[in-house]
Write a protein that holds these residues in place. Structure first.
Motif, PDB file in Angstrom:
ATOM      1  N   GLN A 117      -2.912 -17.436  44.430  1.00  0.00           N
ATOM      2  CA  GLN A 117      -1.676 -16.710  44.727  1.00  0.00           C
ATOM      3  C   GLN A 117      -0.424 -17.569  44.513  1.00  0.00           C
ATOM      4  OE1 GLN A 117      -1.888 -14.623  48.604  1.00  0.00           O
ATOM      5  NE2 GLN A 117      -4.056 -15.186  48.647  1.00  0.00           N
ATOM      6  N   LEU A 118      -0.598 -18.847  44.228  1.00  0.00           N
ATOM      7  CA  LEU A 118       0.555 -19.748  44.124  1.00  0.00           C
ATOM      8  C   LEU A 118       1.595 -19.312  43.086  1.00  0.00           C
ATOM      9  CD1 LEU A 118      -1.179 -23.214  44.609  1.00  0.00           C
ATOM     10  CD2 LEU A 118       0.613 -22.221  46.046  1.00  0.00           C
ATOM     11  N   PRO A 119       1.231 -18.879  41.886  1.00  0.00           N
ATOM     12  CA  PRO A 119       2.266 -18.470  40.930  1.00  0.00           C
ATOM     13  C   PRO A 119       3.165 -17.350  41.448  1.00  0.00           C
ATOM     14  CG  PRO A 119       0.202 -18.809  39.798  1.00  0.00           C
ATOM     15  CD  PRO A 119      -0.108 -18.886  41.261  1.00  0.00           C
ATOM     16  N   LEU A 139      -0.752 -22.886  50.796  1.00  0.00           N
ATOM     17  CA  LEU A 139      -1.339 -24.217  50.686  1.00  0.00           C
ATOM     18  C   LEU A 139      -2.188 -24.576  51.902  1.00  0.00           C
ATOM     19  CD1 LEU A 139       1.709 -26.149  49.195  1.00  0.00           C
ATOM     20  CD2 LEU A 139      -0.190 -25.065  47.993  1.00  0.00           C
ATOM     21  N   PHE A 140      -3.183 -25.412  51.675  1.00  0.00           N
ATOM     22  CA  PHE A 140      -4.074 -25.858  52.740  1.00  0.00           C
ATOM     23  C   PHE A 140      -3.644 -27.236  53.228  1.00  0.00           C
ATOM     24  CE2 PHE A 140      -6.272 -22.585  50.459  1.00  0.00           C
ATOM     25  CZ  PHE A 140      -6.882 -21.850  51.474  1.00  0.00           C
ATOM     26  N   ASP A 169       3.984 -20.926  35.888  1.00  0.00           N
ATOM     27  CA  ASP A 169       2.611 -21.383  36.108  1.00  0.00           C
ATOM     28  C   ASP A 169       2.588 -22.583  37.048  1.00  0.00           C
ATOM     29  OD1 ASP A 169       1.984 -19.420  34.330  1.00  0.00           O
ATOM     30  OD2 ASP A 169       1.493 -20.760  32.668  1.00  0.00           O
ATOM     31  N   VAL A 170       1.428 -22.834  37.645  1.00  0.00           N
ATOM     32  CA  VAL A 170       1.287 -23.885  38.652  1.00  0.00           C
ATOM     33  C   VAL A 170       0.172 -24.853  38.262  1.00  0.00           C
ATOM     34  CG1 VAL A 170       0.740 -24.362  41.079  1.00  0.00           C
ATOM     35  CG2 VAL A 170       2.147 -22.376  40.491  1.00  0.00           C
ATOM     36  N   ASP A 171       0.481 -26.142  38.317  1.00  0.00           N
ATOM     37  CA  ASP A 171      -0.507 -27.187  38.042  1.00  0.00           C
ATOM     38  C   ASP A 171      -1.010 -27.805  39.337  1.00  0.00           C
ATOM     39  OD1 ASP A 171      -0.145 -26.847  35.339  1.00  0.00           O
ATOM     40  OD2 ASP A 171       1.236 -28.533  35.122  1.00  0.00           O
TER      41      ASP A 171
END
Length: 252
Positions: free
Chosen positions: A75-77, A87-88, A196-198
């Motif tokens: 779900q981050l993007p 985030l964990f 986008d997320v890295d």
């Protein structure tokens, strides 16, 4: 008598030099041994978290349906401006104030610089780190805002088997073992696509006085597709992040 005295002085000087060389070689070999062991420990901790995250890691029991960490992280993007809820406890990011707005991972370098310089400790209040920071200590990553633990995974190493063992210590300094490793995930904006997320897995270890720092690229979550999973196939098809490939350094 004079010749005997001169001979004895030469013999004593030679013996002293020999013992000095032996002592220096012993120290050097011990430092090299600790440095090598530290690097292997950091890599083991890094691969432990990376392997778990990609496959079966589940650190939070969600209701009504419990879901793997990696599935939720997809779900981050869609939440780049406010990623904290996704985030964990072992996940962090650097920001200039707009959520995931940094395109290169930097936490590991901040910690390496801070540890080398002996920077003053400054425990974080949240999982986000200001882009203005220039140095951090590993202990800074162990935070507890509002009672919700934020901390890297902490490991020690069994002296007999060499197997990683989870530590229950509340912080890096609270773990008394001279052989330990901390590992976490840094999240950043993709350099080629701002939507986008890295993800990068990073680890620091210490054996005696030797410290090692390693990093590996995990994968990218693409906002334009529903196939968000990070798997061997997805990782192979991601953009070239050669500049962010595994980095390793040992500091005695």
């Amino acid at each position: 008598m004079l010749l005997v005295a001169i001979f004895l002085l030469i013999l004593m000087a030679g013996s002293a030099q020999l013992f000095t060389r032996i002592a220096e070689d012993t120290i050097s070999s011990g430092t090299l041994r600790d440095s090598s062991e530290s690097l292997m420990l950091a890599e083991s901790a890094m691969e432990n978290l990376r392997g778990q995250f990609i496959n079966t890691l589940d650190t939070v029991v969600e209701a009504p349906t419990d879901t793997l960490d990696e599935v939720i992280a997809r779900q981050l993007p869609a939440n780049m401006a406010n990623p904290d809820a996704i985030l964990f406890k072992y996940m962090y990011y650097v920001t200039a104030g707009a959520g995931l707005d940094q395109t290169q991972p930097s936490i590991l370098q901040l910690i390496a610089d801070g540890e080398a310089a002996g920077a003053a400790a400054s425990v974080m209040a949240a999982r986000s780190i200001s882009s203005a920071e220039t140095q951090l200590r590993i202990n800074d990553l162990f935070a507890n805002p509002g009672g919700t633990a934020i901390a890297p995974m902490l490991f020690t190493q069994n002296a007999n088997t060499g197997i990683l063992t989870s530590s229950a210590a509340a912080s890096w300094t609270a773990e008394a073992s001279p052989t330990k490793a901390a590992v976490w995930v840094e999240v950043s904006q993709n350099a080629a696509a701002s939507t986008d997320v890295d993800l990068f897995v990073q680890a620091m270890s210490q054996v005696g006085n030797a410290k090692s720092y390693v990093q590996r690229y995990i994968g990218t979550y693409n906002a334009s597709t529903v196939i968000g999973t990070i798997s061997a196939l997805a990782e192979a098809s991601n953009i070239d992040r050669a500049t962010a490939a595994t980095v390793a350094a040992s500091v005695p």
